[in-house]
Design a protein around this motif. Structure first.
Motif, PDB file in Angstrom:
ATOM      1  N   GLY A 173       5.328  -8.093   1.101  1.00 12.15           N
ATOM      2  CA  GLY A 173       5.159  -8.315  -0.415  1.00 12.15           C
ATOM      3  C   GLY A 173       4.546  -6.753  -1.226  1.00 12.15           C
ATOM      4  N   LEU A 174       4.637  -5.845  -0.373  1.00 12.94           N
ATOM      5  CA  LEU A 174       4.151  -4.453  -0.963  1.00 12.94           C
ATOM      6  C   LEU A 174       5.174  -3.726  -1.879  1.00 12.94           C
ATOM      7  N   HIS A 175       4.615  -2.837  -2.544  1.00  6.69           N
ATOM      8  CA  HIS A 175       5.362  -2.097  -3.549  1.00  6.69           C
ATOM      9  C   HIS A 175       4.856  -0.569  -3.052  1.00  6.69           C
ATOM     10  N   GLN A 176       6.293   0.005  -3.126  1.00  5.53           N
ATOM     11  CA  GLN A 176       6.037   1.785  -2.845  1.00  5.53           C
ATOM     12  C   GLN A 176       5.462   2.273  -4.211  1.00  5.53           C
ATOM     13  N   LEU A 177       4.309   2.902  -3.955  1.00  6.38           N
ATOM     14  CA  LEU A 177       3.671   3.712  -5.294  1.00  6.38           C
ATOM     15  C   LEU A 177       4.263   5.119  -5.207  1.00  6.38           C
ATOM     16  N   ALA A 178       4.428   5.845  -4.103  1.00  6.63           N
ATOM     17  CA  ALA A 178       4.964   7.104  -4.036  1.00  6.63           C
ATOM     18  C   ALA A 178       5.485   7.285  -2.610  1.00  6.63           C
ATOM     19  N   VAL A 182       3.370   5.776   0.382  1.00 13.37           N
ATOM     20  CA  VAL A 182       2.027   5.094  -0.212  1.00 13.37           C
ATOM     21  C   VAL A 182       2.468   3.698  -0.712  1.00 13.37           C
ATOM     22  N   LEU A 183       1.780   2.764   0.151  1.00 13.40           N
ATOM     23  CA  LEU A 183       1.981   1.498  -0.652  1.00 13.40           C
ATOM     24  C   LEU A 183       0.690   0.733  -0.966  1.00 13.40           C
ATOM     25  N   THR A 184       1.057  -0.189  -2.059  1.00 11.93           N
ATOM     26  CA  THR A 184      -0.005  -1.172  -2.685  1.00 11.93           C
ATOM     27  C   THR A 184       0.318  -2.572  -2.791  1.00 11.93           C
ATOM     28  N   ASP A 217      -3.775  -7.839   2.593  1.00 15.34           N
ATOM     29  CA  ASP A 217      -5.005  -8.644   2.499  1.00 15.34           C
ATOM     30  C   ASP A 217      -6.039  -8.301   1.722  1.00 15.34           C
ATOM     31  N   GLY A 218      -5.645  -7.071   1.018  1.00 12.47           N
ATOM     32  CA  GLY A 218      -6.935  -6.701   0.126  1.00 12.47           C
ATOM     33  C   GLY A 218      -7.765  -5.589   0.700  1.00 12.47           C
ATOM     34  N   ARG A 219      -7.703  -5.563   2.164  1.00 12.48           N
ATOM     35  CA  ARG A 219      -8.899  -5.152   2.740  1.00 12.48           C
ATOM     36  C   ARG A 219      -8.954  -3.703   2.427  1.00 12.48           C
ATOM     37  N   VAL A 220      -7.899  -2.912   1.809  1.00  5.56           N
ATOM     38  CA  VAL A 220      -7.829  -1.556   1.541  1.00  5.56           C
ATOM     39  C   VAL A 220      -6.915  -1.579   0.186  1.00  5.56           C
ATOM     40  N   ASP A 221      -6.986  -0.537  -0.682  1.00  7.96           N
ATOM     41  CA  ASP A 221      -6.467  -0.331  -1.729  1.00  7.96           C
ATOM     42  C   ASP A 221      -4.986  -0.116  -1.806  1.00  7.96           C
ATOM     43  N   ALA A 222      -4.602   0.959  -0.794  1.00 11.41           N
ATOM     44  CA  ALA A 222      -3.637   1.440  -0.462  1.00 11.41           C
ATOM     45  C   ALA A 222      -3.368   1.699   0.854  1.00 11.41           C
ATOM     46  N   GLY A 223      -2.132   2.015   1.458  1.00  6.90           N
ATOM     47  CA  GLY A 223      -1.933   2.390   2.762  1.00  6.90           C
ATOM     48  C   GLY A 223      -0.604   3.546   2.813  1.00  6.90           C
ATOM     49  N   LEU A 224      -0.948   4.438   3.920  1.00  7.35           N
ATOM     50  CA  LEU A 224       0.006   5.552   4.115  1.00  7.35           C
ATOM     51  C   LEU A 224       0.872   4.916   5.375  1.00  7.35           C
ATOM     52  N   VAL A 225       2.214   4.739   5.268  1.00  9.27           N
ATOM     53  CA  VAL A 225       2.972   4.270   6.252  1.00  9.27           C
ATOM     54  C   VAL A 225       3.920   5.125   6.670  1.00  9.27           C
ATOM     55  N   ILE A 226       4.413   5.187   7.834  1.00 12.77           N
ATOM     56  CA  ILE A 226       5.335   6.045   8.558  1.00 12.77           C
ATOM     57  C   ILE A 226       6.287   5.061   9.361  1.00 12.77           C
ATOM     58  N   HIS A 227       7.233   5.892   9.896  1.00 13.94           N
ATOM     59  CA  HIS A 227       8.419   5.118  10.720  1.00 13.94           C
ATOM     60  C   HIS A 227       9.143   4.075  10.264  1.00 13.94           C
ATOM     61  N   GLU A 228       9.382   3.021  10.813  1.00 15.49           N
ATOM     62  CA  GLU A 228      10.300   1.879  10.661  1.00 15.49           C
ATOM     63  C   GLU A 228       9.476   1.085   9.346  1.00 15.49           C
ATOM     64  N   ALA A 229       8.096   1.454   8.951  1.00 14.87           N
ATOM     65  CA  ALA A 229       7.851   0.839   7.849  1.00 14.87           C
ATOM     66  C   ALA A 229       8.453   0.919   6.570  1.00 14.87           C
TER      67      ALA A 229
END
Length: 286
Positions: free
Chosen positions: A167-172, A89-91, A147-159
């Motif tokens: 410029g993102l941060h790992q929340l969890a 989960v990234l923010t 870009d601030g269109r969502v508050d957080a994102g769930l990413v997979i694979h090579e992300a």
């Protein structure tokens, strides 16, 4: 002459690495595959419709595709499980799980293992639960968070290897949470095949996949043209790290620990009413 098997998997490096020897005729006696490349969200749908003989799908999709006769069987090899390889989960800014309460989160699919792991994590750690969940193609999630269109994102694979570029941060880390709670490897992608092929054919197919994996490990340089041809926009170093992370001993053989991980995921998700219950016999092979 043996008719080809219709096979679908993603163009991701771990899948092309696993299937390379089989696809290119380097597994003696194997039935030739007729390959369709598709993102796992599409292969999940294909499996639910019963369209092809063999598919790489999400473990989260198993409750909708397993069954008797013309439904699918879970193969004990060829898939993706592991440790230290969970979705993130990234923010945009550093934060905590508590700060995600009521927020909007982008996910790559609601029928994916990543989503199940996220929902199980949120139930344990996000007070009051997350707010709105939106589905975006996985390559659009990090730009949406940036870009601030969502508050957080769930990413997979090579992300896992590239999110800092945005410029993102790992929340969890969903995998860290899963491993801490269960002590089991993280089940991500499964290989399924039609039960109507018959027990002997399914056993032979498992042997073909194991042989293909072993051939790739023995001579990884032979896989690189196929891997790179289907990961053209990915840095070669990232592709190699991707393979190292997702192709491991569980790819060769699920074993007792792998099956326990799958069973635990499906049972915990069913308890949260995220998936239909799966009878234990449905995971039996062949």
């Amino acid at each position: 002459m043996t008719s080809p098997l219709s096979v679908a998997f993603s163009p991701c490096p771990n899948d092309t690495f696993v299937f390379d020897a089989w696809v290119h005729g380097r597994v003696p006696g194997a039935t030739p595959p007729e390959v369709t490349f598709a993102d796992i969200n599409l292969t999940n749908t294909m499996a639910e419709r019963g369209e092809l003989d063999v598919l790489k799908i999400s473990y989260a999709a198993l409750p909708w595709v397993l069954g008797e006769r013309d439904r699918y069987a879970l193969l004990p090899c060829g898939g993706a499980l592991g440790r230290g390889c969970g979705p993130l989960v990234l923010t945009r800014e550093p934060g905590t799980a508590a700060g995600l309460g009521g927020r909007t989160v982008a996910v790559p699919s609601e029928r994916s293992t990543a989503y199940l792991l996220f929902r199980l994590w949120a139930a344990d750690t996000v007070p009051g639960g997350v707010g709105r969940v939106v589905v975006l193609p996985f390559d659009e999630i990090m730009p949406a968070v940036r870009d601030g269109r969502v508050d957080a994102g769930l990413v997979i694979h090579e992300a896992r290897f590239t999110y800092q570029r945005y410029g993102l941060h790992q929340l969890a880390d969903m995998g860290e949470h899963w491993e801490a709670v269960t002590g089991l490897p993280i089940p991500l992608g499964a290989i399924v095949a039609r039960r109507s092929l018959g027990a002997d054919a399914l056993t032979g197919l498992a042997g073909t996949l194991r042989a293909s994996v072993r051939a790739a490990w023995y001579a990884p340089e032979t896989t690189r043209p196929y891997v790179r041809a289907h990961a053209q926009e990915m840095d070669p170093e990232v592709a190699e790290r991707h393979i190292a992370l997702y192709v491991n001993e569980f790819t060769e053989n699920l074993g007792d620990e792998g099956y326990a991980a799958v069973r635990t995921l499906l049972d915990r998700a069913a308890e949260q009413e995220l998936v239909p219950p799966v009878p234990p016999a449905a995971l039996a092979f062949p």
